[in-house]
Scaffold this active site. Structure first.
Site, PDB file in Angstrom:
ATOM      1  CE1 TYR A   1      61.472  43.204  24.639  1.00  0.00           C
ATOM      2  CE2 TYR A   1      60.187  43.711  22.675  1.00  0.00           C
ATOM      3  CZ  TYR A   1      61.349  43.832  23.413  1.00  0.00           C
ATOM      4  OH  TYR A   1      62.390  44.591  22.919  1.00  0.00           O
TER       5      TYR A   1
ATOM      6  CE  LYS B   1      55.667  44.370  17.179  1.00  0.00           C
ATOM      7  NZ  LYS B   1      56.920  43.860  16.703  1.00  0.00           N
TER       8      LYS B   1
ATOM      9  CG  ASP C   1      52.606  46.798  24.854  1.00  0.00           C
ATOM     10  OD1 ASP C   1      52.342  47.299  23.734  1.00  0.00           O
ATOM     11  OD2 ASP C   1      53.740  46.374  25.170  1.00  0.00           O
TER      12      ASP C   1
HETATM   13  N1  PLP Z   1      55.298  45.965  23.089  1.00  0.00           N
HETATM   14  C1  PLP Z   1      55.021  44.821  22.454  1.00  0.00           C
HETATM   15  C2  PLP Z   1      53.811  44.035  22.854  1.00  0.00           C
HETATM   16  C3  PLP Z   1      55.849  44.349  21.444  1.00  0.00           C
HETATM   17  O1  PLP Z   1      55.573  43.202  20.826  1.00  0.00           O
HETATM   18  C4  PLP Z   1      56.989  45.118  21.090  1.00  0.00           C
HETATM   19  C5  PLP Z   1      57.906  44.650  20.040  1.00  0.00           C
HETATM   20  O2  PLP Z   1      57.829  43.570  19.542  1.00  0.00           O
HETATM   21  C6  PLP Z   1      57.230  46.319  21.779  1.00  0.00           C
HETATM   22  C7  PLP Z   1      56.369  46.715  22.779  1.00  0.00           C
HETATM   23  C8  PLP Z   1      58.426  47.162  21.443  1.00  0.00           C
HETATM   24  O3  PLP Z   1      58.251  47.756  20.201  1.00  0.00           O
HETATM   25  P1  PLP Z   1      59.542  48.252  19.377  1.00  0.00           P
HETATM   26  O4  PLP Z   1      60.269  47.034  18.942  1.00  0.00           O
HETATM   27  O5  PLP Z   1      58.937  49.042  18.246  1.00  0.00           O
HETATM   28  O6  PLP Z   1      60.330  49.113  20.297  1.00  0.00           O
END
Ligand code: PLP
Length: 493
Positions: A163, A317, A258
């Site tokens: 994700y 986060k 990511d």
């Molecule tokens: N990338 C990863 C690995 C994530 O776990 C998340 C959210 O859980 C995101 C991107 C997206 O972040 P946001 O919810 O702050 O848009």
């Protein structure tokens, strides 16, 4: 529901505000659904896959959250990751309070933004330049645009079950709430946009190599969670991240790590530091539980030591300490393509917001070796407690770990072979999770409300929290043992 966790005299969570008819989660959920689609502002909060009304929170402190009815729970959600230090850490709250006293938002640069960017680079020196944004979604969306701008190519490779937020091009076979909702992707994404994303099975080096052999000259970037945690925790096979690096570099494509979820959580240098520098690895074939994590700071010789180095990284986060803040960073020559110096546009009214920046800076400053050691030790203990309870009830399962991140996968196939990709994650006995979750909640322990999410431990999880989890685990394990598959689904093999 009974048996709330007794409030600790030294750390009372804030009480629910008084109201004429006492608020209950069920009543608040009804009211919310009348005005907010599904009653929530982010889908997985709706408890869709575990049943019942979501718990409405009145406040949180340390390792505990308190609901609107005054019940207190040991929290293993941690705001989905940011609460590394525990909720409402006094020094973080004080930093935010002081920042708020100076003004909420200026739309002009502040010195604290530079300080936070430097703090990121100090811990993750691959991030030679850093840009602050407000959400992880923005960070990954911008990283993709940057990769396209840098390479002049359009295609992006992602892995099923990873994700990366909810931008159009990254929603195909996404994990997290998309997986929880059983969706293949999202309606509303133009076919032309979806066609720019190639989805490959995770941990499959042959699929990656084959894809690059066929279309390598058109691929701008490979984006991956270096340790996926949005299809449950699925550790990378030893060498898989290094393979992504090698294959993408050989074809002139960028590698985007990511680390929105793993960054500053599994160690000061995120999963990149843990694996590429510290050598953490686990092979699912050997049991998959992984060694205890002992993350370290990168040191001056990081470039010689690193097993792989991404071009770009994204953070979220923990870097915002519980406030809306995220970041992207990476090679200076690529990052300098961002406006205003370069032609790749990105902007944000609230980017680098002073309150969020203050929370992030305070959190990173407090996240020292002791914090990471505590989180790693507590995470290991909690996994062991839960695993032993499931063993005692004969529930086939496996606790999968990537550093201090872990989750439980259910079913004999998952237990024997481990879950190594999205197909495996979806084939597990996910129907055992709802009753397991509800029994834990009943006993005062709040897990993330989906089998496809990681469990988040904080440095505030202490003996009292572990005791509460240990007391709750047998009934949760019994509930998992007694669970039956919904009609039309069978065991995982
Ligand atoms: N990338 C990863 C690995 C994530 O776990 C998340 C959210 O859980 C995101 C991107 C997206 O972040 P946001 O919810 O702050 O848009």
């Amino acid at each position: 529901m009974t048996s709330p966790v007794p409030a600790r005299p030294d750390s009372p969570a804030p009480a629910a505000p008084a109201s004429p008819s006492p608020a209950t989660s069920a009543r608040l959920f009804d009211a919310a659904r009348a005005v907010i689609p599904g009653g929530v502002d982010s889908p997985v909060r709706a408890f869709g896959s575990v049943g019942g009304a979501p718990v409405f929170i009145a406040g949180a402190r340390g390792a505990r959250v308190r609901d609107v009815e005054g019940r207190e729970y040991v929290d293993l959600v941690g705001s989905w990751g940011p609460a590394l230090l525990g909720h409402a850490h006094p020094a973080v709250v004080e930093a935010v309070r002081r920042a708020a006293g100076r003004g909420l938002s200026f739309g002009a640069p502040t010195a604290a933004e530079t300080e936070l960017a430097e703090a990121v680079r100090e811990r993750v020196p691959v991030a030679e330049r850093v840009r602050l944004v407000s959400t992880g979604t923005e960070a990954t969306m911008t990283a993709i645009r940057l990769a396209r701008g840098a390479t002049g190519r359009d295609l992006v490779v992602k892995f099923a079950g990873c994700y990366h937020g909810h931008s159009d091009g990254l929603l195909a076979a996404a994990g997290s709430g998309v997986a929880t909702g059983g969706l293949p992707g999202s309606a509303g994404v133009p076919a032309a946009v979806a066609a720019q994303t190639i989805v490959l099975p995770y941990n499959d080096a042959d699929a990656l190599t084959g894809c690059f052999e066929a279309r390598g000259r058109d691929i701008a970037a490979v984006i991956a969670e270096p340790a996926p945690a949005n299809m449950g925790v699925v550790p990378p096979a030893p060498g898989f991240n290094a393979t992504i690096r090698e294959v993408s570099a050989a074809h002139g494509a960028l590698m985007i790590a990511d680390e929105v979820l793993t960054g500053f959580r599994v160690g000061p240098a995120g999963f990149w530091g843990l694996e590429a520098l510290d050598g953490w690895s686990t092979a699912l074939d050997d049991g998959g539980a992984g060694p205890a994590a002992s993350p370290s700071w990168p040191g001056a010789d990081w470039r010689e030591r690193a097993a792989w180095v991404p071009d770009l990284l994204t953070f979220g986060k923990v870097v915002g300490g519980g406030m809306p803040l995220a970041a992207l960073g990476g090679r200076a020559d690529v990052m300098e393509l961002l406006a205003p110096v370069g032609p790749v546009y990105q902007a944000g009214t609230l980017s680098g917001n002073p309150l969020a920046t203050a929370a992030g800076l305070a959190t990173l400053t407090l996240a020292d070796d002791a914090v990471y050691a505590t989180v790693a030790a507590r995470a290991r203990q909690i996994g062991e407690i839960v695993g032993a309870a499931l063993d005692a009830e004969g529930v086939a399962h496996r606790v999968q770990r990537s550093g201090s991140l872990f989750s439980v996968v259910f079913g004999p196939g998952a237990a024997e072979r481990g879950v190594r990709d999205y197909e495996g994650a979806r084939a597990q006995e996910a129907w055992r999770f709802g009753p397991f979750f509800r029994a834990f909640l009943e006993a005062g322990v709040a897990l993330p409300p989906s089998v496809f999410e990681a469990w988040f431990v904080s440095a505030a999880h202490d003996d009292a929290e572990l005791e509460r989890i240990a007391a709750a685990a047998p009934s949760a394990a019994r509930a998992a043992a007694a669970a039956r598959p919904p009609r039309g689904t069978g065991p995982d093999d």
